[in-house]
Design a protein around this motif. Structure first.
Motif, mmCIF file in Angstrom:
data_model
loop_
_atom_site.group_PDB
_atom_site.id
_atom_site.type_symbol
_atom_site.label_atom_id
_atom_site.label_comp_id
_atom_site.label_asym_id
_atom_site.label_seq_id
_atom_site.Cartn_x
_atom_site.Cartn_y
_atom_site.Cartn_z
ATOM 1 N N ARG A 154 55.956 -20.476 -34.268
ATOM 2 C CA ARG A 154 56.734 -21.903 -34.575
ATOM 3 C C ARG A 154 55.659 -23.018 -33.917
ATOM 4 N NH1 ARG A 154 62.861 -20.557 -33.639
ATOM 5 N NH2 ARG A 154 62.661 -18.391 -34.496
ATOM 6 N N LYS A 155 55.900 -24.228 -34.348
ATOM 7 C CA LYS A 155 55.025 -25.316 -33.786
ATOM 8 C C LYS A 155 54.810 -25.449 -32.332
ATOM 9 C CE LYS A 155 55.581 -28.470 -37.852
ATOM 10 N NZ LYS A 155 55.897 -29.610 -38.365
ATOM 11 N N GLY A 156 53.727 -25.094 -31.920
ATOM 12 C CA GLY A 156 53.449 -25.754 -30.490
ATOM 13 C C GLY A 156 53.926 -24.328 -29.346
ATOM 14 N N ARG A 157 54.351 -23.344 -29.959
ATOM 15 C CA ARG A 157 54.541 -22.176 -29.153
ATOM 16 C C ARG A 157 54.330 -20.783 -29.826
ATOM 17 N NH1 ARG A 157 61.000 -21.345 -28.578
ATOM 18 N NH2 ARG A 157 61.105 -22.645 -30.300
ATOM 19 N N GLU A 158 53.720 -19.993 -29.252
ATOM 20 C CA GLU A 158 53.441 -18.704 -29.703
ATOM 21 C C GLU A 158 54.148 -17.617 -28.708
ATOM 22 O OE1 GLU A 158 49.502 -17.054 -30.261
ATOM 23 O OE2 GLU A 158 49.148 -18.859 -30.958
ATOM 24 N N GLU A 159 54.938 -16.817 -29.518
ATOM 25 C CA GLU A 159 55.564 -15.737 -28.890
ATOM 26 C C GLU A 159 54.770 -14.537 -28.979
ATOM 27 O OE1 GLU A 159 59.752 -15.344 -29.988
ATOM 28 O OE2 GLU A 159 60.023 -17.549 -30.679
ATOM 29 N N PRO A 160 54.932 -13.812 -27.873
ATOM 30 C CA PRO A 160 54.060 -12.504 -27.725
ATOM 31 C C PRO A 160 54.947 -11.497 -28.526
ATOM 32 C CG PRO A 160 55.297 -12.809 -25.913
ATOM 33 C CD PRO A 160 55.537 -13.980 -26.462
ATOM 34 N N TRP A 161 53.960 -10.435 -29.414
ATOM 35 C CA TRP A 161 54.483 -9.549 -30.141
ATOM 36 C C TRP A 161 54.642 -8.414 -29.300
ATOM 37 C CZ3 TRP A 161 51.747 -6.901 -34.656
ATOM 38 C CH2 TRP A 161 52.338 -6.014 -35.434
ATOM 39 N N CYS A 162 55.605 -7.689 -29.418
ATOM 40 C CA CYS A 162 56.037 -6.337 -28.764
ATOM 41 C C CYS A 162 54.564 -5.482 -28.694
ATOM 42 C CB CYS A 162 57.143 -5.740 -28.902
ATOM 43 S SG CYS A 162 58.622 -6.435 -28.247
ATOM 44 N N ALA A 163 54.178 -5.190 -29.839
ATOM 45 C CA ALA A 163 53.183 -4.332 -30.127
ATOM 46 C C ALA A 163 51.945 -4.743 -29.461
ATOM 47 C CB ALA A 163 52.677 -4.269 -31.803
ATOM 48 N N THR A 164 51.808 -6.146 -29.467
ATOM 49 C CA THR A 164 50.445 -6.693 -28.823
ATOM 50 C C THR A 164 50.657 -6.458 -27.154
ATOM 51 O OG1 THR A 164 50.012 -8.122 -30.846
ATOM 52 C CG2 THR A 164 48.868 -8.629 -28.354
ATOM 53 N N GLU A 165 51.899 -6.959 -26.648
ATOM 54 C CA GLU A 165 52.155 -6.635 -25.295
ATOM 55 C C GLU A 165 51.936 -5.151 -24.911
ATOM 56 O OE1 GLU A 165 53.524 -9.280 -23.056
ATOM 57 O OE2 GLU A 165 52.397 -10.166 -24.461
ATOM 58 N N TRP A 166 52.806 -4.434 -25.504
ATOM 59 C CA TRP A 166 52.623 -2.946 -25.273
ATOM 60 C C TRP A 166 51.200 -2.295 -25.179
ATOM 61 C CZ3 TRP A 166 51.106 1.528 -27.726
ATOM 62 C CH2 TRP A 166 51.845 2.813 -27.366
ATOM 63 N N ASP A 167 50.434 -2.743 -25.907
ATOM 64 C CA ASP A 167 48.965 -2.299 -26.358
ATOM 65 C C ASP A 167 48.234 -2.835 -25.036
ATOM 66 O OD1 ASP A 167 47.518 -0.561 -27.958
ATOM 67 O OD2 ASP A 167 46.449 -2.157 -28.540
ATOM 68 N N GLY A 168 48.359 -4.071 -24.917
ATOM 69 C CA GLY A 168 47.840 -4.854 -23.482
ATOM 70 C C GLY A 168 48.073 -3.816 -22.251
ATOM 71 N N GLN A 169 49.391 -3.780 -22.074
ATOM 72 C CA GLN A 169 49.739 -3.078 -20.728
ATOM 73 C C GLN A 169 49.082 -1.653 -20.737
ATOM 74 O OE1 GLN A 169 54.034 -3.157 -20.934
ATOM 75 N NE2 GLN A 169 54.201 -5.189 -20.295
ATOM 76 N N ARG A 170 49.199 -1.038 -21.871
ATOM 77 C CA ARG A 170 48.440 0.322 -21.797
ATOM 78 C C ARG A 170 47.010 0.169 -21.392
ATOM 79 N NH1 ARG A 170 51.202 4.745 -23.745
ATOM 80 N NH2 ARG A 170 49.449 6.024 -24.283
ATOM 81 N N ARG A 171 46.290 -0.616 -22.084
ATOM 82 C CA ARG A 171 44.878 -0.717 -21.770
ATOM 83 C C ARG A 171 44.646 -1.129 -20.291
ATOM 84 N NH1 ARG A 171 41.565 -1.241 -26.251
ATOM 85 N NH2 ARG A 171 43.053 -1.797 -28.269
ATOM 86 N N ALA A 172 45.483 -2.006 -19.640
ATOM 87 C CA ALA A 172 45.376 -2.702 -18.236
ATOM 88 C C ALA A 172 45.756 -1.357 -17.576
ATOM 89 C CB ALA A 172 46.312 -3.669 -18.096
ATOM 90 N N SER A 173 46.467 -0.410 -17.703
ATOM 91 C CA SER A 173 46.735 0.734 -16.733
ATOM 92 C C SER A 173 45.919 1.853 -17.394
ATOM 93 C CB SER A 173 48.128 1.048 -17.092
ATOM 94 O OG SER A 173 48.681 1.599 -18.184
#
Length: 197
Positions: A154-173
Protein backbone atom coordinates in the motif's frame (compact mmCIF):
# COMPACT_ATOMS: atom_id res chain seq x y z
CA UNK A 1 -15.30 -38.10 3.22
CA UNK A 2 -14.07 -41.23 1.46
CA UNK A 3 -10.42 -42.00 2.10
CA UNK A 4 -8.52 -42.30 -1.19
CA UNK A 5 -7.02 -45.61 -0.02
CA UNK A 6 -10.31 -47.22 1.08
CA UNK A 7 -10.47 -50.03 -1.47
CA UNK A 8 -13.96 -51.05 -0.35
CA UNK A 9 -15.25 -47.95 -2.18
CA UNK A 10 -15.49 -47.59 -5.97
CA UNK A 11 -12.43 -46.14 -7.70
CA UNK A 12 -14.35 -43.12 -9.02
CA UNK A 13 -15.31 -42.02 -5.49
CA UNK A 14 -11.78 -42.49 -4.15
CA UNK A 15 -10.32 -40.64 -7.15
CA UNK A 16 -12.69 -37.70 -6.75
CA UNK A 17 -11.89 -37.53 -3.01
CA UNK A 18 -8.17 -37.40 -3.71
CA UNK A 19 -8.50 -34.75 -6.41
CA UNK A 20 -10.78 -32.67 -4.14
CA UNK A 21 -8.17 -32.52 -1.34
CA UNK A 22 -5.07 -32.20 -3.55
CA UNK A 23 -3.38 -28.80 -3.30
CA UNK A 24 -2.42 -28.07 -6.90
CA UNK A 25 -3.46 -25.60 -9.58
CA UNK A 26 -7.11 -25.65 -10.54
CA UNK A 27 -6.20 -26.65 -14.12
CA UNK A 28 -4.68 -29.93 -12.87
CA UNK A 29 -7.74 -30.61 -10.72
CA UNK A 30 -10.19 -29.87 -13.56
CA UNK A 31 -8.34 -32.03 -16.08
CA UNK A 32 -8.08 -34.87 -13.53
CA UNK A 33 -11.82 -34.70 -12.82
CA UNK A 34 -12.68 -34.54 -16.53
CA UNK A 35 -10.33 -37.46 -17.33
CA UNK A 36 -12.22 -39.63 -14.83
CA UNK A 37 -15.33 -39.26 -17.01
CA UNK A 38 -13.48 -41.25 -19.71
CA UNK A 39 -11.95 -43.93 -17.48
CA UNK A 40 -13.33 -47.18 -16.18
CA UNK A 41 -15.25 -46.24 -13.01
CA UNK A 42 -14.10 -49.34 -11.13
CA UNK A 43 -10.34 -49.24 -11.70
CA UNK A 44 -9.36 -46.08 -13.63
CA UNK A 45 -8.22 -47.95 -16.76
CA UNK A 46 -8.99 -47.26 -20.43
CA UNK A 47 -8.76 -43.48 -20.14
CA UNK A 48 -8.07 -42.01 -23.56
CA UNK A 49 -9.82 -38.70 -24.22
CA UNK A 50 -7.98 -36.41 -26.60
CA UNK A 51 -6.32 -33.28 -25.27
CA UNK A 52 -8.54 -31.32 -27.65
CA UNK A 53 -11.68 -32.79 -26.07
CA UNK A 54 -10.43 -32.14 -22.52
CA UNK A 55 -9.52 -28.59 -23.51
CA UNK A 56 -13.00 -28.03 -24.90
CA UNK A 57 -14.67 -29.47 -21.80
CA UNK A 58 -12.52 -27.72 -19.19
CA UNK A 59 -12.12 -24.38 -20.94
CA UNK A 60 -8.32 -24.59 -20.91
CA UNK A 61 -6.11 -24.68 -23.99
CA UNK A 62 -4.41 -27.88 -25.13
CA UNK A 63 -1.03 -26.77 -23.77
CA UNK A 64 -2.53 -26.43 -20.29
CA UNK A 65 -4.12 -29.88 -20.63
CA UNK A 66 -0.74 -31.38 -21.61
CA UNK A 67 0.87 -29.70 -18.58
CA UNK A 68 -1.85 -31.12 -16.35
CA UNK A 69 -1.19 -34.63 -17.69
CA UNK A 70 2.55 -34.12 -17.07
CA UNK A 71 1.81 -33.05 -13.48
CA UNK A 72 -0.48 -36.04 -12.94
CA UNK A 73 2.19 -38.42 -14.31
CA UNK A 74 4.85 -36.79 -12.13
CA UNK A 75 2.73 -37.21 -8.98
CA UNK A 76 1.98 -40.83 -9.82
CA UNK A 77 -1.71 -40.17 -10.52
CA UNK A 78 -1.61 -41.26 -14.16
CA UNK A 79 0.38 -43.89 -16.02
CA UNK A 80 0.62 -43.68 -19.79
CA UNK A 81 -0.32 -47.10 -21.17
CA UNK A 82 0.21 -46.25 -24.85
CA UNK A 83 1.12 -43.29 -27.02
CA UNK A 84 -1.44 -42.01 -29.47
CA UNK A 85 -0.93 -41.73 -33.21
CA UNK A 86 -1.94 -38.27 -34.46
CA UNK A 87 -2.44 -39.15 -38.13
CA UNK A 88 -4.78 -42.01 -37.11
CA UNK A 89 -6.62 -39.71 -34.69
CA UNK A 90 -5.73 -41.88 -31.70
CA UNK A 91 -4.96 -40.25 -28.36
CA UNK A 92 -2.70 -41.43 -25.55
CA UNK A 93 -4.21 -44.03 -23.25
CA UNK A 94 -3.81 -43.64 -19.49
CA UNK A 95 -4.56 -45.55 -16.36
CA UNK A 96 -5.59 -43.30 -13.49
CA UNK A 97 -3.92 -44.34 -10.24
CA UNK A 98 -4.25 -43.54 -6.57
CA UNK A 99 -0.63 -43.81 -5.47
CA UNK A 100 0.18 -45.65 -2.25
CA UNK A 101 2.09 -42.54 -1.19
CA UNK A 102 -0.87 -40.15 -1.71
CA UNK A 103 -0.43 -38.85 1.86
CA UNK A 104 3.03 -37.54 0.94
CA UNK A 105 1.43 -35.21 -1.61
CA UNK A 106 0.24 -31.77 -0.46
CA UNK A 107 -3.33 -32.53 0.56
CA UNK A 108 -5.90 -31.05 2.89
CA UNK A 109 -6.61 -32.89 6.12
CA UNK A 110 -9.61 -35.19 6.54
CA UNK A 111 -11.92 -32.38 7.66
CA UNK A 112 -10.73 -29.99 4.92
CA UNK A 113 -10.15 -27.25 7.52
CA UNK A 114 -8.18 -24.07 6.95
CA UNK A 115 -4.45 -24.16 7.63
CA UNK A 116 -2.78 -22.20 10.43
CA UNK A 117 0.09 -19.85 9.59
CA UNK A 118 3.17 -21.18 11.38
CA UNK A 119 4.26 -17.62 12.20
CA UNK A 120 1.19 -15.58 13.22
CA UNK A 121 -1.18 -18.55 13.80
CA UNK A 122 -4.02 -17.03 11.76
CA UNK A 123 -6.23 -19.41 9.80
CA UNK A 124 -5.98 -19.17 6.00
CA UNK A 125 -6.80 -21.15 2.87
CA UNK A 126 -3.60 -22.61 1.40
CA UNK A 127 -2.71 -21.98 -2.23
CA UNK A 128 -1.80 -25.12 -4.14
CA UNK A 129 0.83 -25.30 -6.83
CA UNK A 130 3.17 -27.69 -8.56
CA UNK A 131 6.08 -27.42 -10.96
CA UNK A 132 6.87 -30.10 -13.52
CA UNK A 133 10.58 -30.39 -14.28
CA UNK A 134 11.98 -31.54 -17.67
CA UNK A 135 12.87 -34.94 -16.16
CA UNK A 136 9.21 -35.44 -15.13
CA UNK A 137 9.68 -34.76 -11.41
CA UNK A 138 7.06 -32.62 -9.71
CA UNK A 139 7.94 -30.23 -6.90
CA UNK A 140 5.77 -27.99 -4.77
CA UNK A 141 6.33 -24.51 -3.37
CA UNK A 142 5.19 -25.03 0.22
CA UNK A 143 5.47 -21.36 1.28
CA UNK A 144 1.87 -20.48 0.20
CA UNK A 145 0.72 -23.56 2.09
CA UNK A 146 2.35 -22.79 5.45
CA UNK A 147 2.25 -18.98 5.69
CA UNK A 148 -0.48 -16.36 5.32
CA UNK A 149 -0.74 -14.82 1.86
CA UNK A 150 1.77 -12.08 1.17
CA UNK A 151 0.22 -8.70 2.09
CA UNK A 152 -0.53 -6.19 -0.66
CA UNK A 153 1.77 -3.22 -0.89
CA UNK A 154 0.00 0.00 0.00
CA UNK A 155 1.16 3.52 -0.67
CA UNK A 156 3.56 4.73 1.98
CA UNK A 157 3.59 1.60 4.13
CA UNK A 158 4.96 -1.84 3.84
CA UNK A 159 3.51 -4.63 5.91
CA UNK A 160 5.82 -7.50 6.83
CA UNK A 161 5.08 -10.92 5.38
CA UNK A 162 4.87 -13.82 7.81
CA UNK A 163 7.27 -15.93 5.70
CA UNK A 164 9.93 -13.19 5.82
CA UNK A 165 9.40 -12.57 9.54
CA UNK A 166 9.56 -16.28 10.39
CA UNK A 167 12.74 -16.72 8.36
CA UNK A 168 14.34 -13.65 9.97
CA UNK A 169 13.56 -14.91 13.47
CA UNK A 170 15.04 -18.31 12.69
CA UNK A 171 18.23 -16.78 11.29
CA UNK A 172 18.55 -14.49 14.33
CA UNK A 173 18.22 -17.43 16.72
CA UNK A 174 20.71 -19.56 14.77
CA UNK A 175 18.07 -21.99 13.49
CA UNK A 176 17.95 -23.31 9.94
CA UNK A 177 16.25 -20.85 7.54
CA UNK A 178 13.53 -21.95 5.13
CA UNK A 179 15.85 -22.09 2.11
CA UNK A 180 18.03 -24.71 3.84
CA UNK A 181 15.32 -26.86 5.43
CA UNK A 182 15.10 -29.39 2.59
CA UNK A 183 12.70 -32.25 3.41
CA UNK A 184 12.07 -30.70 6.84
CA UNK A 185 9.73 -28.29 5.02
CA UNK A 186 7.15 -31.09 4.93
CA UNK A 187 7.14 -31.18 8.75
CA UNK A 188 6.29 -27.47 8.70
CA UNK A 189 3.55 -28.20 6.12
CA UNK A 190 2.03 -30.84 8.44
CA UNK A 191 2.25 -28.39 11.34
CA UNK A 192 0.32 -25.78 9.30
CA UNK A 193 -2.28 -28.36 8.22
CA UNK A 194 -2.76 -29.38 11.83
CA UNK A 195 -4.47 -32.71 11.21
CA UNK A 196 -3.38 -36.05 9.87
CA UNK A 197 -5.10 -38.76 7.91
Amino acid sequence: MIRPDDETKPFVGRWNSLIRILLVESSVKHVARAAMDYANLYDGTSCHPSNERLARETGYNERTVRKAWAAMRGMGLAERVSHGVAHRRLSDEYQLVIPESWQSLPVLGPSGAKFTCVHCEKAFNPTGNCKVHPDGRVTFDLIPMVFCPEPRQRKGREEPWCATEWDGQRRASGETPWSQLGQERWKVFHLARGEEW
